[in-house]
Design a protein around this motif. Structure first.
Motif, PDB file in Angstrom:
ATOM      1  N   HIS A  92      35.999  29.114  31.793  1.00  0.00           N
ATOM      2  CA  HIS A  92      36.288  30.066  32.869  1.00  0.00           C
ATOM      3  C   HIS A  92      37.634  29.797  33.526  1.00  0.00           C
ATOM      4  CE1 HIS A  92      31.998  30.671  32.314  1.00  0.00           C
ATOM      5  NE2 HIS A  92      32.090  31.784  33.022  1.00  0.00           N
ATOM      6  N   ASP A  93      38.188  30.839  34.052  1.00  0.00           N
ATOM      7  CA  ASP A  93      39.443  30.753  34.788  1.00  0.00           C
ATOM      8  C   ASP A  93      39.207  30.073  36.135  1.00  0.00           C
ATOM      9  OD1 ASP A  93      42.220  31.488  35.468  1.00  0.00           O
ATOM     10  OD2 ASP A  93      41.262  32.847  36.881  1.00  0.00           O
ATOM     11  N   GLY A  94      40.052  29.098  36.453  1.00  0.00           N
ATOM     12  CA  GLY A  94      39.840  28.332  37.662  1.00  0.00           C
ATOM     13  C   GLY A  94      40.018  29.120  38.943  1.00  0.00           C
ATOM     14  N   LEU A  95      40.812  30.165  38.931  1.00  0.00           N
ATOM     15  CA  LEU A  95      41.081  30.939  40.141  1.00  0.00           C
ATOM     16  C   LEU A  95      40.044  32.026  40.370  1.00  0.00           C
ATOM     17  CD1 LEU A  95      42.955  31.644  42.537  1.00  0.00           C
ATOM     18  CD2 LEU A  95      44.221  33.144  40.958  1.00  0.00           C
ATOM     19  N   ASN A 154      53.823  39.395  45.050  1.00  0.00           N
ATOM     20  CA  ASN A 154      54.082  37.951  45.182  1.00  0.00           C
ATOM     21  C   ASN A 154      55.367  37.688  45.950  1.00  0.00           C
ATOM     22  OD1 ASN A 154      51.869  36.651  43.964  1.00  0.00           O
ATOM     23  ND2 ASN A 154      52.662  37.043  41.906  1.00  0.00           N
ATOM     24  N   ASP A 155      56.411  38.462  45.637  1.00  0.00           N
ATOM     25  CA  ASP A 155      57.708  38.243  46.284  1.00  0.00           C
ATOM     26  C   ASP A 155      57.664  38.617  47.764  1.00  0.00           C
ATOM     27  OD1 ASP A 155      58.691  37.428  43.862  1.00  0.00           O
ATOM     28  OD2 ASP A 155      59.647  39.340  43.354  1.00  0.00           O
ATOM     29  N   THR A 156      56.906  39.649  48.092  1.00  0.00           N
ATOM     30  CA  THR A 156      56.874  40.138  49.474  1.00  0.00           C
ATOM     31  C   THR A 156      55.917  39.340  50.348  1.00  0.00           C
ATOM     32  OG1 THR A 156      57.349  42.381  48.667  1.00  0.00           O
ATOM     33  CG2 THR A 156      56.518  42.171  50.931  1.00  0.00           C
ATOM     34  N   TYR A 157      54.721  39.100  49.851  1.00  0.00           N
ATOM     35  CA  TYR A 157      53.679  38.476  50.685  1.00  0.00           C
ATOM     36  C   TYR A 157      53.375  37.022  50.323  1.00  0.00           C
ATOM     37  CZ  TYR A 157      52.917  43.414  51.694  1.00  0.00           C
ATOM     38  OH  TYR A 157      53.098  44.738  52.046  1.00  0.00           O
ATOM     39  N   GLY A 158      53.929  36.553  49.226  1.00  0.00           N
ATOM     40  CA  GLY A 158      53.704  35.173  48.829  1.00  0.00           C
ATOM     41  C   GLY A 158      52.650  35.047  47.734  1.00  0.00           C
ATOM     42  N   HIS A 159      52.702  33.925  47.020  1.00  0.00           N
ATOM     43  CA  HIS A 159      51.787  33.723  45.891  1.00  0.00           C
ATOM     44  C   HIS A 159      50.342  33.524  46.343  1.00  0.00           C
ATOM     45  CE1 HIS A 159      54.693  33.561  42.581  1.00  0.00           C
ATOM     46  NE2 HIS A 159      55.532  33.015  43.469  1.00  0.00           N
ATOM     47  N   GLU A 160      50.152  33.041  47.566  1.00  0.00           N
ATOM     48  CA  GLU A 160      48.782  32.892  48.069  1.00  0.00           C
ATOM     49  C   GLU A 160      48.104  34.250  48.187  1.00  0.00           C
ATOM     50  OE1 GLU A 160      46.349  31.088  51.928  1.00  0.00           O
ATOM     51  OE2 GLU A 160      48.485  30.657  51.674  1.00  0.00           O
ATOM     52  N   THR A 161      48.856  35.245  48.670  1.00  0.00           N
ATOM     53  CA  THR A 161      48.329  36.612  48.741  1.00  0.00           C
ATOM     54  C   THR A 161      48.080  37.153  47.340  1.00  0.00           C
ATOM     55  OG1 THR A 161      49.458  37.036  50.824  1.00  0.00           O
ATOM     56  CG2 THR A 161      48.795  38.961  49.520  1.00  0.00           C
ATOM     57  N   LEU A 198      44.089  38.719  43.011  1.00  0.00           N
ATOM     58  CA  LEU A 198      43.428  38.449  41.730  1.00  0.00           C
ATOM     59  C   LEU A 198      41.941  38.138  41.930  1.00  0.00           C
ATOM     60  CD1 LEU A 198      46.174  36.223  40.064  1.00  0.00           C
ATOM     61  CD2 LEU A 198      45.516  38.533  39.358  1.00  0.00           C
ATOM     62  N   VAL A 199      41.629  37.323  42.942  1.00  0.00           N
ATOM     63  CA  VAL A 199      40.241  36.944  43.210  1.00  0.00           C
ATOM     64  C   VAL A 199      39.415  38.169  43.589  1.00  0.00           C
ATOM     65  CG1 VAL A 199      38.735  35.654  44.772  1.00  0.00           C
ATOM     66  CG2 VAL A 199      40.781  34.562  43.844  1.00  0.00           C
ATOM     67  N   ASN A 200      39.953  39.020  44.457  1.00  0.00           N
ATOM     68  CA  ASN A 200      39.226  40.221  44.876  1.00  0.00           C
ATOM     69  C   ASN A 200      39.071  41.219  43.734  1.00  0.00           C
ATOM     70  OD1 ASN A 200      38.594  40.410  48.002  1.00  0.00           O
ATOM     71  ND2 ASN A 200      40.532  39.308  47.797  1.00  0.00           N
ATOM     72  N   LEU A 201      40.103  41.330  42.904  1.00  0.00           N
ATOM     73  CA  LEU A 201      39.989  42.208  41.737  1.00  0.00           C
ATOM     74  C   LEU A 201      38.890  41.722  40.790  1.00  0.00           C
ATOM     75  CD1 LEU A 201      43.660  43.132  40.728  1.00  0.00           C
ATOM     76  CD2 LEU A 201      41.826  44.724  41.343  1.00  0.00           C
ATOM     77  N   ALA A 202      38.827  40.416  40.578  1.00  0.00           N
ATOM     78  CA  ALA A 202      37.785  39.854  39.706  1.00  0.00           C
ATOM     79  C   ALA A 202      36.399  40.189  40.244  1.00  0.00           C
ATOM     80  CB  ALA A 202      37.957  38.341  39.586  1.00  0.00           C
ATOM     81  N   ALA A 203      36.232  40.114  41.568  1.00  0.00           N
ATOM     82  CA  ALA A 203      34.941  40.445  42.176  1.00  0.00           C
ATOM     83  C   ALA A 203      34.622  41.929  42.005  1.00  0.00           C
ATOM     84  CB  ALA A 203      34.955  40.068  43.656  1.00  0.00           C
ATOM     85  N   ILE A 204      35.631  42.788  42.192  1.00  0.00           N
ATOM     86  CA  ILE A 204      35.425  44.238  42.030  1.00  0.00           C
ATOM     87  C   ILE A 204      35.027  44.558  40.601  1.00  0.00           C
ATOM     88  CG2 ILE A 204      36.612  46.473  42.048  1.00  0.00           C
ATOM     89  CD1 ILE A 204      38.372  45.336  44.330  1.00  0.00           C
ATOM     90  N   PHE A 205      35.766  44.010  39.635  1.00  0.00           N
ATOM     91  CA  PHE A 205      35.486  44.292  38.225  1.00  0.00           C
ATOM     92  C   PHE A 205      34.091  43.787  37.827  1.00  0.00           C
ATOM     93  CE2 PHE A 205      40.328  43.966  37.351  1.00  0.00           C
ATOM     94  CZ  PHE A 205      40.493  45.275  37.763  1.00  0.00           C
ATOM     95  N   ASP A 220      39.202  48.185  50.650  1.00  0.00           N
ATOM     96  CA  ASP A 220      40.016  48.065  51.862  1.00  0.00           C
ATOM     97  C   ASP A 220      40.849  46.784  51.795  1.00  0.00           C
ATOM     98  OD1 ASP A 220      41.139  48.175  54.338  1.00  0.00           O
ATOM     99  OD2 ASP A 220      39.253  48.363  55.449  1.00  0.00           O
ATOM    100  N   TRP A 221      41.972  46.865  51.109  1.00  0.00           N
ATOM    101  CA  TRP A 221      42.831  45.705  50.921  1.00  0.00           C
ATOM    102  C   TRP A 221      43.440  45.222  52.239  1.00  0.00           C
ATOM    103  CZ3 TRP A 221      42.672  43.202  46.445  1.00  0.00           C
ATOM    104  CH2 TRP A 221      42.200  43.888  45.328  1.00  0.00           C
ATOM    105  N   SER A 222      43.826  46.151  53.089  1.00  0.00           N
ATOM    106  CA  SER A 222      44.472  45.773  54.352  1.00  0.00           C
ATOM    107  C   SER A 222      43.569  44.908  55.213  1.00  0.00           C
ATOM    108  CB  SER A 222      44.877  47.032  55.134  1.00  0.00           C
ATOM    109  OG  SER A 222      45.842  47.781  54.417  1.00  0.00           O
ATOM    110  N   SER A 223      42.284  45.317  55.348  1.00  0.00           N
ATOM    111  CA  SER A 223      41.358  44.562  56.198  1.00  0.00           C
ATOM    112  C   SER A 223      40.974  43.227  55.586  1.00  0.00           C
ATOM    113  CB  SER A 223      40.102  45.391  56.466  1.00  0.00           C
ATOM    114  OG  SER A 223      40.424  46.571  57.157  1.00  0.00           O
ATOM    115  N   ASN A 224      40.734  43.216  54.291  1.00  0.00           N
ATOM    116  CA  ASN A 224      40.280  41.998  53.642  1.00  0.00           C
ATOM    117  C   ASN A 224      41.368  40.941  53.504  1.00  0.00           C
ATOM    118  OD1 ASN A 224      37.324  42.228  52.457  1.00  0.00           O
ATOM    119  ND2 ASN A 224      38.250  44.255  52.276  1.00  0.00           N
ATOM    120  N   LEU A 225      42.628  41.373  53.307  1.00  0.00           N
ATOM    121  CA  LEU A 225      43.731  40.422  53.171  1.00  0.00           C
ATOM    122  C   LEU A 225      44.561  40.320  54.442  1.00  0.00           C
ATOM    123  CD1 LEU A 225      42.851  40.802  50.189  1.00  0.00           C
ATOM    124  CD2 LEU A 225      45.245  40.502  49.572  1.00  0.00           C
ATOM    125  N   HIS A 226      44.174  41.134  55.476  1.00  0.00           N
ATOM    126  CA  HIS A 226      44.847  41.108  56.780  1.00  0.00           C
ATOM    127  C   HIS A 226      46.344  41.412  56.660  1.00  0.00           C
ATOM    128  CE1 HIS A 226      41.107  39.364  58.179  1.00  0.00           C
ATOM    129  NE2 HIS A 226      41.222  38.386  57.285  1.00  0.00           N
TER     130      HIS A 226
END
Length: 404
Positions: free
Chosen positions: A245-248, A288-295, A300-307, A352-358
């Protein structure tokens, strides 16, 4: 009532069995003292029992009173060590100082009774009261820990029954000694038919007790082996999951997804059809460039959950690498494909990306390239085809899907 076995015979068998148990316990202690708590105390108890009985009946010490006192003291000390063994084995916290004080009190009473009490019934009564007290402590600790471990339940239950019988016999013996004392009867030597019966039954029951302790030791070792095996299985399972499995995101990694695709293609029947879909995040580098690699990682984590939530039970999704996800959807017709693809895109667009990622006004889109396979195509051709379709979707403006 005349008992057929005299004291020397009973004492011989007692010494023989206790010596055999002591040797066996000592050999167990040498190899397992780090694994079985209390085994050392139980071994010391048996050694003290053998020494005490030997001194009491042999001519090693010419003075009979001194030999008797030392014998009683060693046996009493062994009884307390047996209790320490039960406490250590069960992990029960006890106040050892109390039992050290108890031993010195009992030792003083024993010395007084042997040197000053001429009637042996009195001596028997005094020692019987000590045995009753320590037996009740045994029963208490065994009962409290009866279900501490399923592996120990049966030996503990048998141990409880044996000590209950021993306690009952001891109560009867104390009562009889008390009655004889009240009647004014004299027992000049520490020997009688009742005492012999009591000693013989005690020998038989204590032999059973030692077998129970051996069962506990054996079951403890088996329990540790079972626990160790279970821990190894858990570690192996975790390593297997980590390797697959993917670690992230927690999805299948590329190697596992690739192997699964090969397996599906190899086992595919002629009438069976599957769809392979590659999904890529639109403008992921800009995120990544605008909000940082943590964002970017959170996306990626939220997309994995959605899929994972949207796909059917028979479908599989894995992280192919970077911001790419590979879907293997089995038993899919050409007519069903657009609806399944649309569900993936809608799941991402309505989240709702805005609320979940603030992050205000954050929008995430995906592009898909898919194709169908019937088992005749090679894996290399399938991956090349979906890669071309995904590239086309990107070139056509993103946030869309392209298929055959």
């Amino acid at each position: 009532m005349v008992f057929p076995y005299d004291q020397p015979t009973i004492t011989f068998f007692s010494l023989f069995f206790y010596a055999m148990f002591a040797l066996f316990y000592f050999s167990l202690w040498l190899g397992n003292h780090k694994h079985v708590a209390g085994l050392g105390y139980w071994t010391v108890n048996l050694v003290l029992q053998v020494l005490g009985k030997s001194l009491a009946v042999s001519a090693l010490i010419p003075n009979a009173q001194v030999a008797t006192i030392l014998g009683y003291l060693l046996i009493s000390c062994g009884a307390i060590f047996f209790y320490f063994g039960l406490a250590a084995f069960t992990g029960t916290a006890i106040n050892k100082k109390f039992y050290y004080v108890l031993f010195f009190v009992v030792a003083s009473i024993i010395i007084w009774s042997v040197t000053s009490v001429t009637n042996a019934y009195g001596r028997s009564l005094v020692y019987g009261l000590f045995v009753l007290l320590i037996s009740l402590r045994y029963l208490s600790i065994i009962w409290k820990n009866l279900r501490i471990n399923p592996w120990f339940f049966r030996p503990f239950l048998l141990l409880f029954v044996l000590y209950s019988i021993l306690t009952l016999f001891n109560i009867v013996r104390i009562s009889m000694d008390g009655i004889f004392l009240l009647r004014g009867e004299q027992l000049r030597t520490f020997d009688s038919s009742l005492l012999r019966i009591s000693q013989f039954l005690t020998l038989a029951l204590l032999s059973g007790v030692n077998f129970c302790v051996l069962m506990l030791t054996n079951n403890k070792l088996l329990s540790d082996l079972a626990e160790e095996s279970q821990q190894k299985d858990t570690i192996m399972q975790r390593l297997k999951i980590s390797a697959e499995h993917d670690g992230l995101t927690g999805l299948l990694n590329r190697n596992t997804t690739d192997s699964y695709l090969s397996s599906v293609l190899d086992q595919m029947e002629v009438s069976f059809q599957c769809m392979v879909n590659m999904v890529d995040i639109d403008n992921f580098k800009a995120i990544n460039d605008t909000y940082g690699h943590e964002t970017g990682d959170l996306v990626l984590v939220n997309l994995a959950a959605i899929f994972s939530r949207i796909i059917r039970k028979q479908d599989t999704v894995g992280r192919w690498g970077g911001d790419e996800f590979l879907f293997i959807l089995q038993d899919v017709s050409i007519e069903e494909a657009p609806e399944l693809i649309r569900r993936l895109h809608d799941g991402v667009s309505t989240f709702d990306w805005s609320s979940n990622l603030h992050i205000p006004n954050l929008k995430i889109g995906i592009s898909s390239g898919y194709t169908f396979c019937s088992g005749k195509e090679s894996k290399k051709d399938i991956l090349r085809t979906i890669d071309v379709h995904l590239y086309t979707a990107k070139q056509n403006g993103r946030n869309q899907s392209v298929g055959p």
